[in-house]
Design a protein around this motif. Structure first.
Motif, PDB file in Angstrom:
ATOM      1  N   ASP A 153       1.152  -1.019  -0.067  1.00 52.23           N
ATOM      2  CA  ASP A 153       0.206   0.097  -0.017  1.00 52.23           C
ATOM      3  C   ASP A 153       0.882   1.276   0.113  1.00 52.23           C
ATOM      4  OD1 ASP A 153       0.981  -0.295   2.564  1.00 52.23           O
ATOM      5  OD2 ASP A 153      -0.848   0.058   3.709  1.00 52.23           O
ATOM      6  N   VAL A 154       2.066   1.051  -0.297  1.00 57.04           N
ATOM      7  CA  VAL A 154       2.988   2.229  -0.465  1.00 57.04           C
ATOM      8  C   VAL A 154       3.872   2.157  -1.498  1.00 57.04           C
ATOM      9  CG1 VAL A 154       3.224   2.477   2.219  1.00 57.04           C
ATOM     10  CG2 VAL A 154       4.894   1.225   1.005  1.00 57.04           C
ATOM     11  N   GLU A 155       4.185   3.402  -2.155  1.00 56.35           N
ATOM     12  CA  GLU A 155       5.170   3.440  -3.192  1.00 56.35           C
ATOM     13  C   GLU A 155       6.246   2.822  -3.383  1.00 56.35           C
ATOM     14  OE1 GLU A 155       4.785   7.235  -5.032  1.00 56.35           O
ATOM     15  OE2 GLU A 155       2.713   7.361  -5.210  1.00 56.35           O
ATOM     16  N   GLY A 156       6.991   2.437  -2.078  1.00 53.71           N
ATOM     17  CA  GLY A 156       8.134   2.048  -2.009  1.00 53.71           C
ATOM     18  C   GLY A 156       8.777   2.364  -0.689  1.00 53.71           C
ATOM     19  N   ALA A 214       3.891   3.726 -10.062  1.00 54.93           N
ATOM     20  CA  ALA A 214       5.605   4.147  -9.648  1.00 54.93           C
ATOM     21  C   ALA A 214       6.250   3.072  -9.912  1.00 54.93           C
ATOM     22  CB  ALA A 214       5.344   4.842  -8.408  1.00 54.93           C
ATOM     23  N   PRO A 215       7.703   3.448 -10.068  1.00 59.73           N
ATOM     24  CA  PRO A 215       8.626   2.507 -10.033  1.00 59.73           C
ATOM     25  C   PRO A 215       9.098   1.712  -9.044  1.00 59.73           C
ATOM     26  CG  PRO A 215       9.520   4.660 -10.310  1.00 59.73           C
ATOM     27  CD  PRO A 215       8.179   4.801 -10.333  1.00 59.73           C
ATOM     28  N   GLY A 216       8.728   2.425  -8.116  1.00 55.62           N
ATOM     29  CA  GLY A 216       8.993   1.807  -6.482  1.00 55.62           C
ATOM     30  C   GLY A 216      10.341   1.829  -5.985  1.00 55.62           C
ATOM     31  N   SER A 262      10.630   0.166  10.357  1.00 60.82           N
ATOM     32  CA  SER A 262       9.903   0.240   9.063  1.00 60.82           C
ATOM     33  C   SER A 262       9.132  -1.075   8.847  1.00 60.82           C
ATOM     34  CB  SER A 262      10.863   0.400   7.988  1.00 60.82           C
ATOM     35  OG  SER A 262      10.212   0.092   6.576  1.00 60.82           O
ATOM     36  N   LYS A 263       7.771  -0.956   8.386  1.00 56.69           N
ATOM     37  CA  LYS A 263       6.927  -2.262   8.079  1.00 56.69           C
ATOM     38  C   LYS A 263       6.527  -2.660   6.704  1.00 56.69           C
ATOM     39  CE  LYS A 263       4.597  -1.727  12.668  1.00 56.69           C
ATOM     40  NZ  LYS A 263       5.503  -0.626  13.138  1.00 56.69           N
ATOM     41  N   VAL A 264       7.636  -1.778   5.840  1.00 54.80           N
ATOM     42  CA  VAL A 264       7.361  -2.233   4.549  1.00 54.80           C
ATOM     43  C   VAL A 264       7.705  -3.720   4.307  1.00 54.80           C
ATOM     44  CG1 VAL A 264       8.062  -1.675   1.976  1.00 54.80           C
ATOM     45  CG2 VAL A 264       7.845   0.415   3.886  1.00 54.80           C
ATOM     46  N   LEU A 265       8.689  -4.116   4.667  1.00 54.58           N
ATOM     47  CA  LEU A 265       8.856  -5.725   4.479  1.00 54.58           C
ATOM     48  C   LEU A 265       9.584  -6.154   5.863  1.00 54.58           C
ATOM     49  CD1 LEU A 265      10.992  -5.647   1.146  1.00 54.58           C
ATOM     50  CD2 LEU A 265       8.907  -6.717   1.618  1.00 54.58           C
TER      51      LEU A 265
END
Length: 247
Positions: free
Chosen positions: A166-169, A227-229, A200-203
């Motif tokens: 849910d985020v662009e990168g 977006a390219p991420g 950070s909770k992205v990964l």
């Protein structure tokens, strides 16, 4: 978020179609829809007797969330003219240890997937789950679907493992709090692990650690735009002159 609803699944089917048209082959790993895992946990809590060990049954229950997703995603792909077939973790022989609710992947047998890919079929695989040596269903715990995707990418020698969220990168800091936060074009595995350790909770760290160990480039992308991420890869493969994250 990529499979939170049928509409989201339709969007992802369009992405798969674009990749197929570009001549790229790949597979899809999905998680449960929306808050389905939380719903299943709540159901279990209603009937659990704390004096009994029901962890095995919890694994069986939680694995059904992804099973719903793979069937629906495969149906959506088929409706869009894309040959697809769904697989549970057990059906593609994702072997794990026997630790309930937080198993670790030991081995992946990719032969069945290679057969499907050779037939230009898109395998849709349940993340977050596998089977142990006895054939018992296991689940991987937090970050399980991302970890599954990385393990499969490594086994198939994929050029890249893409994680849609849910985020662009990966951002320099939380963009919801700091307006000046910017999305990084690329970052090393080591720097990503440091960010994860800082909250950070992205990964999940398990997915990043496995990607680094297996040397599988990761790309974090948004489910909602093109977006390219952020590319997460080896330090020596980065084109930047200096690290962006320092301790």
């Amino acid at each position: 978020t990529s499979v939170a609803s049928i509409k989201h699944m339709e969007n992802e089917a369009a992405r798969v179609g674009q990749e197929k048209q570009a001549g790229n082959e790949g597979l899809v790993v999905v998680s449960a829809m929306g808050d389905e895992t939380d719903r299943l946990v709540s159901l279990a809590e209603e009937v659990q007797d704390q004096a009994l060990d029901t962890r095995r049954e919890l694994d069986v229950l939680l694995s059904t969330g992804e099973q719903v997703s793979i069937a629906l995603v495969a149906m959506v792909l088929l409706k869009n003219g894309i040959a697809a077939k769904s697989f549970t973790g057990g059906q593609v022989a994702i072997r794990t240890d026997a630790v309930p609710n937080r198993s670790r992947i030991l081995e992946v047998d990719a032969d069945k997937l290679r057969v499907e890919l050779a037939k230009e079929v898109v395998p849709v695989i349940a993340g977050f789950q596998g089977i142990d040596e006895a054939g018992t269903i296991t689940t991987l715990g937090r970050g399980g679907s991302d970890t599954t995707a990385v393990a499969l990418a490594a086994r198939l020698d994929a050029s890249e493992c893409r994680i849609y969220t849910d985020v662009e990168g990966v951002f320099t800091t939380d963009p919801r709090i700091v307006e000046s936060a910017r999305c990084l074009e690329q970052i090393s595995f080591e720097e990503m692990l440091e960010l994860a350790s800082l909250g950070s909770k992205v990964l999940h760290t398990r997915a990043v650690e496995l990607a680094g160990k297996s040397q599988v480039p990761l790309r974090v992308l948004s489910s909602f735009n093109d977006a390219p991420g952020t590319l997460i890869t080896r330090e020596e493969d980065l084109t930047m002159e200096a690290p962006l994250i320092s301790g």
